[in-house]
Design a protein around this motif. Structure first.
Motif, PDB file in Angstrom:
ATOM      1  N   SER A 145     -31.127 -91.963   2.026  1.00  0.00           N
ATOM      2  CA  SER A 145     -30.758 -93.014   2.817  1.00  0.00           C
ATOM      3  C   SER A 145     -31.867 -93.274   3.863  1.00  0.00           C
ATOM      4  N   GLN A 146     -33.132 -92.577   4.353  1.00  0.00           N
ATOM      5  CA  GLN A 146     -34.195 -91.951   5.230  1.00  0.00           C
ATOM      6  C   GLN A 146     -35.358 -93.162   4.614  1.00  0.00           C
ATOM      7  N   THR A 147     -35.925 -92.424   3.207  1.00  0.00           N
ATOM      8  CA  THR A 147     -37.359 -93.333   2.477  1.00  0.00           C
ATOM      9  C   THR A 147     -36.903 -94.223   1.907  1.00  0.00           C
ATOM     10  N   THR A 148     -37.794 -94.810   0.897  1.00  0.00           N
ATOM     11  CA  THR A 148     -38.484 -95.586   0.109  1.00  0.00           C
ATOM     12  C   THR A 148     -38.901 -95.468  -0.880  1.00  0.00           C
ATOM     13  N   PRO A 149     -39.335 -95.134  -2.603  1.00  0.00           N
ATOM     14  CA  PRO A 149     -40.238 -93.706  -3.175  1.00  0.00           C
ATOM     15  C   PRO A 149     -42.022 -93.969  -2.824  1.00  0.00           C
ATOM     16  N   TYR A 150     -42.207 -95.155  -2.124  1.00  0.00           N
ATOM     17  CA  TYR A 150     -43.136 -95.521  -1.553  1.00  0.00           C
ATOM     18  C   TYR A 150     -43.833 -94.380  -0.387  1.00  0.00           C
ATOM     19  N   GLU A 151     -42.591 -93.945  -0.265  1.00  0.00           N
ATOM     20  CA  GLU A 151     -42.691 -92.589   1.020  1.00  0.00           C
ATOM     21  C   GLU A 151     -42.641 -91.441   0.305  1.00  0.00           C
ATOM     22  N   VAL A 152     -41.370 -91.150  -0.925  1.00  0.00           N
ATOM     23  CA  VAL A 152     -40.956 -89.792  -1.036  1.00  0.00           C
ATOM     24  C   VAL A 152     -40.987 -90.313  -2.542  1.00  0.00           C
ATOM     25  N   ARG A 153     -41.217 -89.266  -2.840  1.00  0.00           N
ATOM     26  CA  ARG A 153     -40.820 -88.900  -4.422  1.00  0.00           C
ATOM     27  C   ARG A 153     -40.200 -87.147  -4.625  1.00  0.00           C
TER      28      ARG A 153
ATOM     29  N   THR B 174     -39.236 -87.679 -11.860  1.00  0.00           N
ATOM     30  CA  THR B 174     -39.711 -87.853 -13.500  1.00  0.00           C
ATOM     31  C   THR B 174     -38.039 -88.099 -13.554  1.00  0.00           C
ATOM     32  N   PRO B 175     -37.916 -88.437 -14.579  1.00  0.00           N
ATOM     33  CA  PRO B 175     -35.625 -87.657 -14.963  1.00  0.00           C
ATOM     34  C   PRO B 175     -35.541 -86.280 -14.858  1.00  0.00           C
ATOM     35  N   VAL B 176     -34.169 -85.901 -14.089  1.00  0.00           N
ATOM     36  CA  VAL B 176     -34.010 -85.194 -14.389  1.00  0.00           C
ATOM     37  C   VAL B 176     -33.900 -83.957 -15.012  1.00  0.00           C
ATOM     38  N   VAL B 177     -34.556 -82.777 -14.943  1.00  0.00           N
ATOM     39  CA  VAL B 177     -35.064 -81.610 -15.409  1.00  0.00           C
ATOM     40  C   VAL B 177     -34.045 -80.785 -15.734  1.00  0.00           C
TER      41      VAL B 177
ATOM     42  N   GLU C  21     -54.779 -96.499  -1.806  1.00  0.00           N
ATOM     43  CA  GLU C  21     -53.266 -96.416  -1.390  1.00  0.00           C
ATOM     44  C   GLU C  21     -53.051 -95.063  -1.221  1.00  0.00           C
ATOM     45  N   LYS C  22     -51.457 -95.264  -0.387  1.00  0.00           N
ATOM     46  CA  LYS C  22     -51.104 -93.734  -0.012  1.00  0.00           C
ATOM     47  C   LYS C  22     -51.013 -93.444  -1.212  1.00  0.00           C
ATOM     48  N   ILE C  23     -50.497 -91.630  -0.669  1.00  0.00           N
ATOM     49  CA  ILE C  23     -50.392 -91.676  -1.639  1.00  0.00           C
ATOM     50  C   ILE C  23     -48.133 -90.420  -0.897  1.00  0.00           C
ATOM     51  N   PRO C  24     -47.544 -90.646  -1.861  1.00  0.00           N
ATOM     52  CA  PRO C  24     -46.169 -90.289  -1.390  1.00  0.00           C
ATOM     53  C   PRO C  24     -46.037 -88.916  -1.235  1.00  0.00           C
ATOM     54  N   TYR C  25     -44.730 -88.043  -0.362  1.00  0.00           N
ATOM     55  CA  TYR C  25     -44.776 -87.101  -0.319  1.00  0.00           C
ATOM     56  C   TYR C  25     -44.061 -86.498  -1.180  1.00  0.00           C
ATOM     57  N   ILE C  26     -44.268 -85.354  -2.701  1.00  0.00           N
ATOM     58  CA  ILE C  26     -43.455 -84.584  -3.353  1.00  0.00           C
ATOM     59  C   ILE C  26     -41.909 -83.570  -2.761  1.00  0.00           C
TER      60      ILE C  26
ATOM     61  N   HIS D 117     -46.815 -96.409 -11.446  1.00  0.00           N
ATOM     62  CA  HIS D 117     -47.505 -95.632 -11.947  1.00  0.00           C
ATOM     63  C   HIS D 117     -48.061 -94.156 -11.234  1.00  0.00           C
ATOM     64  N   VAL D 118     -46.587 -94.239 -10.493  1.00  0.00           N
ATOM     65  CA  VAL D 118     -47.081 -92.693  -9.678  1.00  0.00           C
ATOM     66  C   VAL D 118     -46.638 -91.720 -10.560  1.00  0.00           C
ATOM     67  N   ALA D 119     -45.343 -91.985 -11.410  1.00  0.00           N
ATOM     68  CA  ALA D 119     -44.269 -91.151 -12.781  1.00  0.00           C
ATOM     69  C   ALA D 119     -45.135 -90.979 -13.850  1.00  0.00           C
ATOM     70  N   LYS D 120     -46.289 -92.415 -14.197  1.00  0.00           N
ATOM     71  CA  LYS D 120     -46.654 -92.436 -14.979  1.00  0.00           C
ATOM     72  C   LYS D 120     -48.262 -91.083 -15.639  1.00  0.00           C
ATOM     73  N   ASP D 121     -48.615 -92.015 -14.105  1.00  0.00           N
ATOM     74  CA  ASP D 121     -49.678 -90.680 -13.625  1.00  0.00           C
ATOM     75  C   ASP D 121     -49.442 -88.816 -13.260  1.00  0.00           C
ATOM     76  N   PHE D 122     -47.715 -88.683 -13.099  1.00  0.00           N
ATOM     77  CA  PHE D 122     -47.589 -87.464 -13.592  1.00  0.00           C
ATOM     78  C   PHE D 122     -46.954 -86.822 -14.681  1.00  0.00           C
ATOM     79  N   ALA D 123     -46.416 -88.244 -15.762  1.00  0.00           N
ATOM     80  CA  ALA D 123     -46.169 -87.847 -16.695  1.00  0.00           C
ATOM     81  C   ALA D 123     -47.477 -87.428 -17.720  1.00  0.00           C
ATOM     82  N   ALA D 124     -49.068 -87.825 -17.607  1.00  0.00           N
ATOM     83  CA  ALA D 124     -49.551 -87.984 -18.497  1.00  0.00           C
ATOM     84  C   ALA D 124     -50.663 -86.818 -17.865  1.00  0.00           C
ATOM     85  N   LEU D 125     -50.790 -86.178 -16.728  1.00  0.00           N
ATOM     86  CA  LEU D 125     -50.916 -84.578 -16.466  1.00  0.00           C
ATOM     87  C   LEU D 125     -51.401 -83.538 -17.633  1.00  0.00           C
ATOM     88  N   PRO D 126     -51.852 -82.963 -17.736  1.00  0.00           N
ATOM     89  CA  PRO D 126     -52.355 -82.294 -18.614  1.00  0.00           C
ATOM     90  C   PRO D 126     -51.171 -80.982 -18.333  1.00  0.00           C
TER      91      PRO D 126
END
Length: 776
Positions: A486-494, A516-519, A562-567, A699-708
């Motif tokens: 309710s307070q942030t957007t996907p550009y700010e917090v993931r 990433t989808p709920v694990v 480009e700013k990086i979001p919190y996780i 692209h943030v989710a794509k880069d995270f899924a492509a991490l080794p």
């Protein structure tokens, strides 16, 4: 004034004061004549009113007044009684109430004139068309057309005269309610018709926003005007009433105060229209439900305060209740310890040094105070069970002392608990103050005294939540996630949500904040933690290239394109992961907890098994901020908070919150968010993502899924196991146990790694058996 007049005035006053003498007789005669004259004047006025009634209704009194003579007689008797008792000053003081009552009496005659009962009294039939229950006078008051409108206007006018302030407040609230409803309707229309609004010229929209802002400023409550009466009330409240010391510093009772009465400032329509043109569109606060307007408790706090003082006094402890702070689940009584006084018996002596004797011949003595010490806090805390028995409650918690106050807090459970909504805490000033500085502000609930409690996840920097089953852990996690949504957007917090229970976090599966989808699988959870560790290392390399130390300065740097979001990583049940792969999960969590704060990665971990094999020493050392819900024993409370107290909680959201900068936990009633509220939040973000955030643009989710997935679970003894494979012809788990002095589970994992490397054949690792399998 001459001396003769002074003597005459003193003599008159003396005669009046003693009730004797000619002055008193003259005063009595003058007062009696005044009263008789006032009564005669009232009788003449009543006769004049009766004559007017006869002129209006005819010569017959019954036809003129009907049964309306009853309220008239009552008015005459009341006026005569007031005049006879010298209460005319009260009529002047409350003149508006008397006028209002007279108008309401007139309205009563008009209401009586609406009825024509079939009654015959003194050969006069009240069933005639021209005769009513209030006679011709009542018919004249009610009017021939729009009778109900006339009567309702009289009733409203009389009510305004009797309670003018409340009537004015009601009118203002009605105007504000209609303004809010119209504004919400316009916001909805503007949201739905935004594609058409974009085609309107900009100068027209600017003029409309300016006019709308001026109208809103006129109808919106003025905070300065509301503070003024509060200041005046506080000044009036400084008068010390006569009575017990409790009433000097007592707060309003729970019947008068339910929830902090802070009206939320909603987003104006011009801000909504502006936000529609950008990607930072946040859900409106109306998506969340308001708190029910119920009181915190139903018990009488004055009686409970008296019982506490009497119970402490019966055990020889001098203490007074100085504050009463009602909360949603408990009421905190602030106890001020008294004094332990010691006295000495002193024999009175005369001037010659001999003891003074009383009439019985015994020496006269008196008590003299020789020492005075403050009552020890330990004497109050030791009486917790006795106080619970005196108050007839299951258990109480004593906070000694209350932080910031020279009081001992006794927290007594309320008769009924109140639900704390997420919206009420988000709208509180404490939360808004944190949210103005941080994107990771989280709403926790209401404290024991009814104050809103919030926290900043960026400063915690990680949160550990534990408690028994059904105590409120999953609801607390849902509130934290909903607060972030309710307070942030996907550009700010993931968000990275790990839910081994498969039912708690799946409601958020469609929000664009998810990296990433709920694990829900354990092996996927381990891989996600490994990728999160790799993301942390990548961010540190980015910081080094720019020359900054943390995420805040990196996002503010002009060299960053480009700013990086919190996780925020949320693990709903740590025990499931620790049971399957403890030697993998624990190092990953500890490494993230130690190093990930500067990179904007924060962990929230919950477990229902607060034991030392799940919440290990390394995990506790790296999670200074902790929340404990109700547990079954004091041992579990010590495991979570390093102190007892969690075993006395009430459950269902009642928790102890221990921040990193405070040494003692604080009791809080946690927020509650319903499934409908979460569905509305998810629905809002799904619509937002369809307009502004397509999956191919994430692209943030794509880069995270492509991490080794880095293999961090390589056993240190693997090299020695390789040497054993080269020396021995046959390798088994029992051989590794004997040679390496390790357990069975670790030996089996080393065997699997040797098989992956090709040092063992595919079936060789399955030849061994568990030596403990089948044993009881």
């Amino acid at each position: 004034m001459t001396r003769r007049n002074v003597k005459r005035k003193r003599a008159t006053a003396k005669s009046k004061g003693n009730g004797k003498g000619p002055g008193a007789i003259r005063s009595f005669i003058s007062n009696l004549s005044y009263k008789v004259g006032a009564v005669v004047l009232t009788a003449l006025l009543a006769s004049g009113a009766l004559f007017i009634a006869l002129e209006v209704g005819g010569t017959d009194l019954l036809k003129a007044l009907g049964f309306g003579w009853i309220p008239i007689i009552i008015w005459i008797v009341i006026v005569i009684a007031i005049i006879w008792q010298d209460r005319i000053s009260s009529m002047r003081k409350y003149w508006n109430c008397w006028i209002g009552a007279l108008i309401l009496s007139t309205a009563l005659l008009g209401i009586m004139a609406l009825f024509r009962p079939a009654i015959t009294i003194a050969d006069v039939s009240l069933a005639d068309e021209d005769v009513t229950l209030a006679g011709s006078v009542g018919r004249f008051i009610r009017g021939e057309s729009y009778s109900w409108a006339h009567l309702m206007s009289l009733v409203v006018l009389g009510t305004v005269f009797i309670i003018p302030r409340h009537s004015f407040d009601f009118a203002i609230k009605a105007c504000r309610f209609s303004w809010d409803m119209s504004r919400k309707l316009l916001v909805l229309l503007a949201t739905k018709s935004w594609p058409f609004i974009k085609q309107i010229p900009g100068w027209i929209l600017s003029a409309a926003r300016f006019i709308w802002a001026k109208i809103g400023s006129l109808l919106r409550p003025n905070p300065d005007a509301e503070k003024a009466p509060e200041a005046s009330k506080s000044k009036e409240g400084t008068k010390k009433p006569v009575g017990r010391s409790l009433r000097r510093t007592r707060k309003p009772s729970p019947e008068m105060v339910a929830v902090p009465a802070a009206e939320p400032e909603e987003t104006p329509i011009d801000e909504v229209i502006i936000s529609l043109d950008t990607n930072r569109e946040l859900p409106p606060i109306e998506i969340l439900d308001e708190s029910p307007k119920t009181s915190f408790a139903q018990a009488n706090n004055d009686d409970r305060a008296r019982i506490i003082e009497e119970a402490l006094s019966s055990y020889g402890v001098d203490a007074k209740v100085q504050q009463v702070n009602p909360g949603p689940s408990v009421t905190q009584f602030g106890i001020e310890p008294g004094w332990d006084r010691k006295y000495k018996k002193i024999v009175e002596k005369d001037l010659n040094g001999k003891p003074k004797l009383d009439k019985n011949g015994n020496p006269k003595t008196h008590q003299e105070e020789i020492s005075k010490t403050r009552v020890k806090v330990e004497r109050i805390t030791a009486l917790a069970n006795n106080l619970a028995l005196a108050l007839a409650v299951s258990d109480i918690r004593i906070e000694a002392p209350v932080p910031g106050k020279a009081l001992v807090g006794i927290e007594v459970p309320n008769v009924s608990t109140a639900i704390v909504s997420l919206r009420s805490v988000i709208e509180s000033p404490s939360f808004q103050k944190i949210a103005a500085k941080s994107s990771l502000a989280i709403a926790l609930g209401l404290g024991a005294g009814g104050e809103a409690s919030s926290g900043d996840l960026a400063k915690m920097p990680h949160l550990l939540i534990a408690g028994a089953t059904g105590s409120g852990k999953s609801v607390c996690l849902n509130c934290i996630v909903s607060c972030i949504l309710s307070q942030t957007t996907p550009y700010e917090v993931r968000l990275l949500l790990i839910d081994p229970k498969r039912v708690e976090m799946v409601a958020f599966n469609d929000v664009p904040h998810l990296i990433t989808p709920v694990v829900v699988e354990s092996d996927q959870a381990v891989d996600s933690l490994r990728r999160l560790t790799a993301e942390m290392d990548i961010r540190y390399r980015k910081f080094a290239s720019v020359g900054v130390r943390n995420i805040e300065t990196y996002n503010k740097s002009p060299r960053v394109a480009e700013k990086i979001p919190y996780i925020v990583a949320v693990i709903d049940e740590l025990a499931d992961l620790m049971m399957t792969t403890p030697d993998i999960v624990e190092p990953l969590i500890c490494r993230l907890a130690q190093l990930a704060r500067a990179t904007g990665i924060h962990l929230i971990i919950a477990t229902q098994r607060p034991s030392v094999d799940v919440i290990t020493g390394l995990i506790k050392a790296n999670f200074p901020t902790r929340i404990s819900f109700a547990v079954v024993s004091s041992i579990d409370s010590r495991t979570i908070l390093d102190s007892i107290g969690a075993e006395k909680l009430l459950g269902k959201g009642d928790m102890l919150y221990l921040p990193s900068d405070v040494s003692k936990p604080k009791r809080i009633r946690g927020c509650y968010v319903s499934d409908e509220e979460m569905e509305r939040l998810v629905g809002f973000w799904k619509k937002w993502a369809a307009r502004h955030f397509p999956p191919e643009a994430d692209h943030v989710a794509k880069d995270f899924a492509a991490l080794p997935v880095e293999r961090l679970d390589i056993d240190p003894l693997l090299e020695k196991a390789r040497q054993l494979c080269e020396e021995a012809s046959h390798v088994s788990a029992s051989l590794l146990q004997r040679k390496l002095h390790i357990g069975y589970q670790r030996a089996s994992r080393i065997m699997e790694q040797l098989e992956v490397e090709g040092l063992l054949e595919s079936g060789e690792s399955d030849d061994f058996e568990n030596p403990w399998e089948g044993e009881p």
